[in-house]
Design a protein around this motif. Structure first.
Motif, PDB file in Angstrom:
ATOM      1  N   ILE A 156       0.735  -1.196   0.104  1.00  0.00           N
ATOM      2  CA  ILE A 156      -0.139  -0.770   0.239  1.00  0.00           C
ATOM      3  C   ILE A 156       0.878   1.356   0.158  1.00  0.00           C
ATOM      4  O   ILE A 156       1.698   1.397   0.634  1.00  0.00           O
ATOM      5  CB  ILE A 156      -1.098  -0.023   1.542  1.00  0.00           C
ATOM      6  N   ARG A 157       0.389   2.442  -0.369  1.00  0.00           N
ATOM      7  CA  ARG A 157       1.074   3.152  -0.595  1.00  0.00           C
ATOM      8  C   ARG A 157       0.167   4.229  -0.102  1.00  0.00           C
ATOM      9  O   ARG A 157      -1.052   4.931  -1.057  1.00  0.00           O
ATOM     10  CB  ARG A 157       1.324   4.318  -2.239  1.00  0.00           C
ATOM     11  N   GLU A 158       0.714   4.715   1.326  1.00  0.00           N
ATOM     12  CA  GLU A 158      -0.324   5.461   2.817  1.00  0.00           C
ATOM     13  C   GLU A 158      -0.013   6.766   1.552  1.00  0.00           C
ATOM     14  O   GLU A 158       1.117   7.397   1.907  1.00  0.00           O
ATOM     15  CB  GLU A 158       0.919   5.088   3.844  1.00  0.00           C
ATOM     16  N   THR A 159      -0.545   8.356   1.813  1.00  0.00           N
ATOM     17  CA  THR A 159      -0.330   9.007   1.672  1.00  0.00           C
ATOM     18  C   THR A 159      -1.052  10.178   2.885  1.00  0.00           C
ATOM     19  O   THR A 159      -1.778   9.602   3.745  1.00  0.00           O
ATOM     20  CB  THR A 159      -1.542  10.120   0.334  1.00  0.00           C
ATOM     21  N   ASN A 160      -0.656  11.126   3.166  1.00  0.00           N
ATOM     22  CA  ASN A 160      -1.350  11.786   4.147  1.00  0.00           C
ATOM     23  C   ASN A 160      -3.108  11.448   3.961  1.00  0.00           C
ATOM     24  O   ASN A 160      -3.635  12.019   5.581  1.00  0.00           O
ATOM     25  CB  ASN A 160      -1.435  13.231   4.464  1.00  0.00           C
ATOM     26  N   ARG A 192       1.085  15.408  -5.437  1.00  0.00           N
ATOM     27  CA  ARG A 192       1.844  15.192  -4.311  1.00  0.00           C
ATOM     28  C   ARG A 192       3.613  14.689  -5.334  1.00  0.00           C
ATOM     29  O   ARG A 192       3.386  14.248  -6.236  1.00  0.00           O
ATOM     30  CB  ARG A 192       1.208  13.437  -4.376  1.00  0.00           C
ATOM     31  N   ARG A 193       4.724  14.414  -4.257  1.00  0.00           N
ATOM     32  CA  ARG A 193       6.056  14.136  -4.614  1.00  0.00           C
ATOM     33  C   ARG A 193       5.998  13.071  -3.977  1.00  0.00           C
ATOM     34  O   ARG A 193       6.518  13.181  -2.726  1.00  0.00           O
ATOM     35  CB  ARG A 193       7.007  15.434  -3.658  1.00  0.00           C
ATOM     36  N   SER A 194       6.368  11.695  -4.851  1.00  0.00           N
ATOM     37  CA  SER A 194       6.135  11.719  -6.759  1.00  0.00           C
ATOM     38  C   SER A 194       4.428  11.282  -5.924  1.00  0.00           C
ATOM     39  O   SER A 194       3.614  10.680  -5.088  1.00  0.00           O
ATOM     40  CB  SER A 194       6.785  10.410  -6.218  1.00  0.00           C
ATOM     41  N   ASP A 252       0.679  20.973  -0.528  1.00  0.00           N
ATOM     42  CA  ASP A 252       1.359  19.872  -1.622  1.00  0.00           C
ATOM     43  C   ASP A 252       1.831  21.013  -2.244  1.00  0.00           C
ATOM     44  O   ASP A 252       0.673  21.206  -2.777  1.00  0.00           O
ATOM     45  CB  ASP A 252       0.771  18.841  -1.656  1.00  0.00           C
TER      46      ASP A 252
ATOM     47  N   PRO B 155       3.770   9.847   5.738  1.00  0.00           N
ATOM     48  CA  PRO B 155       3.649   7.747   5.469  1.00  0.00           C
ATOM     49  C   PRO B 155       4.584   7.797   5.602  1.00  0.00           C
ATOM     50  O   PRO B 155       5.469   7.385   4.041  1.00  0.00           O
ATOM     51  CB  PRO B 155       2.767   7.856   5.205  1.00  0.00           C
ATOM     52  N   ARG B 157       6.587   4.222   3.155  1.00  0.00           N
ATOM     53  CA  ARG B 157       6.521   4.345   2.361  1.00  0.00           C
ATOM     54  C   ARG B 157       7.227   2.900   2.293  1.00  0.00           C
ATOM     55  O   ARG B 157       8.695   2.510   2.468  1.00  0.00           O
ATOM     56  CB  ARG B 157       7.513   4.900   1.744  1.00  0.00           C
ATOM     57  N   ASP B 346       8.134   9.321   1.645  1.00  0.00           N
ATOM     58  CA  ASP B 346       8.169  10.340   0.191  1.00  0.00           C
ATOM     59  C   ASP B 346       8.304  11.732   0.493  1.00  0.00           C
ATOM     60  O   ASP B 346       8.268  12.199   1.942  1.00  0.00           O
ATOM     61  CB  ASP B 346       7.078  10.245  -0.895  1.00  0.00           C
ATOM     62  N   HIS B 347       8.941  12.501  -0.107  1.00  0.00           N
ATOM     63  CA  HIS B 347       9.095  13.836  -0.064  1.00  0.00           C
ATOM     64  C   HIS B 347       8.019  14.758  -0.053  1.00  0.00           C
ATOM     65  O   HIS B 347       8.074  15.527   0.808  1.00  0.00           O
ATOM     66  CB  HIS B 347       9.487  14.513  -1.554  1.00  0.00           C
ATOM     67  N   ASP B 348       6.776  15.001   0.243  1.00  0.00           N
ATOM     68  CA  ASP B 348       5.482  15.579   0.076  1.00  0.00           C
ATOM     69  C   ASP B 348       5.340  15.587   1.956  1.00  0.00           C
ATOM     70  O   ASP B 348       4.879  16.631   2.140  1.00  0.00           O
ATOM     71  CB  ASP B 348       4.223  15.003  -0.654  1.00  0.00           C
TER      72      ASP B 348
END
Lengths: 372, 372
Positions: A156-160, A192-194, A252, B155, B157, B346-348
């Motif tokens: 899973i690619r977790e994000t905020n 988003r990066r990336s 972001d 988060p 990665r 990640d960078h964000d």
């Protein structure tokens, strides 16, 4: 065969490809040269002698054995050299992306109960890489089961937004997705990066009137734009655009051209989300072409021949390449419950899986052929 | 001020920047135009009239109020226009990356107990963006506590290596990192799509002889390469290289130039890991320049002025920009226990955090100034 010039010459259909000693030397996968648990070289290739040369080369119809001036000797099968020289694709490689319209598309579908079948998995991934999306059918439809579904393909690619996000109407929406409004086809999180590579959308309920899902092939509309207006295509693939998301707690920003190309001019990543893109104040001529091109691309993304449209049903799960495929939905009413969950993974998961399955299936087939 | 040409002219230090009606219109952040919970436009800007014009503009020393031909009227503060026109940086923006040598470097350090102090956090992130790494001191040194440490910034990665990976000697090493061998400075996972942005290395024990950590600024060595050999720099920043990881279960590949530049020619991402890179069989002249350039870059990465070297102690945690900074270590003996854990984010995460903190600290300062 001639290697006195320092090159081994590979003759193929009238072409002559000169292969450098240093290039060949670093391709040696002899077990004392490359770690077969990782394919990492045991040695540091920048420490090889500057004047490395081929001392001897002996070819047969299977390949060529080479002795290098540093004493290393290795046999290179012909097929491997053809592949490494770019004259032949690797049999485990991903298929080429195929631009589609609704007339040419066969949507790749995986019945979820078949997910552990290597052929079925390989086939749906093949379709995914060709067309930029796939549909998983009859998956579990309990809340949060998407995590297990997505993890079949990669971490899973977790994000905020969390590991999962809920797509349903909210009182104070932090994103237009969380309202009943129509969403024109877009890519996710260009700010988003990336940018997350692959998006899953999992349908848990879809009883509201409306709310049809739409999918558009970014490769198809970019190809059409390039044909119809090369000047607009050039600006969209070079002008750096600022993509933004700003709230009380999140800020972001990412700057990139809307259409990112690789060094061969092939589509590498499309970022299309016109509600949050900001162009720089370049000269009015360029800027005018940019706005015309963005309008043009948005128009193409709404042309019926490019819009694959259907209503997700409970247990359906969409898997979409977020660097290529646009997704959207029609507006929906408050007359029934509509509840989707979404999450992201990265490209490397399914790509690695596809190549590994390809090799496994090839070896199985070879074994069966030998046994027969 | 002149807007009959369709442009509003911004005069600044002898420059005249023409601002298009369409550009200005889409920057309007009036509360009925942009959702202040997300900064997304409520409307689809590709639906704005093609011939949108400025009907009226009235300037004072604070900014300019504009009436557009579609009826929208908005006041644009001068500072905002300057920023959006690229004449001024945004006060919340990330600092510019600063190339360093060990003579100019002040390593950014955060005492972990101060992590919730906004000024301390902002300061260490400022150093991180300038220099490409930071050191977190006196963090908890229990196993797996790295997850909590890293999540302060963003988060986790996760990759196929898991959420965390252990760096200690293993009987059957799946990576050279898991041996006692020296590792020349490199970037991590260049074969992954996409390459993890930021790496953490957390020291739980470092009692073996040797095993000093090394950090090299990729921006510094790329800048030096460009000065010393523009031809090599050109090839390294354009020739697509195949980066690979191959084992029984994993087959990762990514193709990209070793030095990736943005459209302004600034370093966007360095991939340097010479044990797993494979050049294409292009013409021998280009290929020769590539190998010479790679050798050159590796030599620069080993020059003492570019190598920041120190021994991590228990509780130290390194945070490194994996798109810019190289890391390595000297060999270590089996005479003591050495145990590091690593993970990626990640960078964000940190970028968003820095901008949000900048704004918060600015507002606090303004409030204090007003109160004083």
């Amino acid at each position: 065969m001639n290697w006195e010039s320092g090159f081994l010459e590979l003759h193929h259909q009238g072409q002559v490809i000169p292969l450098m000693a240093e290039w060949l030397r670093q391709l040696s996968d002899a077990p004392d040269q490359i770690d077969h648990n990782s394919y990492q070289r045991f040695y540091d290739p920048t420490q090889l002698p500057n004047d490395l040369a081929i001392v001897e080369a002996q070819a047969n119809d299977q390949g060529v054995e080479i002795l290098f001036s540093d004493g290393h000797r290795h046999f290179y099968p012909l097929e491997r050299m053809m592949i490494e020289a770019g004259l032949q694709t690797h049999p485990d490689d991903l298929p080429q992306p195929t631009p589609w319209t609704i007339d040419t598309l066969t949507p790749p579908i995986l019945q979820w109960e078949n997910r552990h079948d290597s052929w079925a998995r390989h086939q749906v991934l093949d379709g995914f890489f060709k067309y930029g999306f796939a549909l998983l059918r009859d998956t579990p439809s309990t809340e949060d089961s998407l995590l297990d579904i997505a993890q079949v393909f990669g971490p899973i690619r977790e994000t905020n937004w969390g590991r999962l996000f809920n797509v349903r109407t909210e009182a104070v929406a932090t994103d237009l997705a969380y309202t009943g409004l129509a969403l024109t086809a877009h890519t996710d999180n260009p700010y988003r990066r990336s940018v997350p590579g692959i998006q899953f959308l999992h349908c848990l309920a879809n009883d509201a009137t409306g709310g049809e899902s739409t999918i558009v092939d970014g490769l198809s509309i970019c190809t059409a734009l390039k044909q119809q207006s090369p000047a607009e295509y050039d600006v969209l693939s070079s002008l750096p655009i600022s993509f933004r998301y700003l709230s009380k707690d999140v800020n972001d920003r990412e700057t990139a051209p809307m259409i990112r190309l690789d060094s061969s001019g092939n589509l590498r990543q499309l970022r299309l989300s016109t509600r949050l893109d900001f162009a720089p104040a370049v000269d009015p001529e360029t800027l005018k072409t940019f706005y015309a091109g963005r309008r043009h691309l948005a128009r193409l993304a709404a042309e019926p021949r490019f819009v694959f449209s259907f209503k997700l049903k409970k247990g359906d799960c969409l898997m979409m390449d977020n660097h290529r495929t646009l997704h959207g939905r029609t507006a929906f009413a408050e007359d029934g419950f509509r509840f989707l969950q979404g999450c992201y993974i990265d490209h490397d998961g399914p790509e690695s899986q596809y190549r590994t399955l390809s090799r496994h299936l090839r070896q199985t087939q070879t074994a069966q052929t030998v046994a027969a």
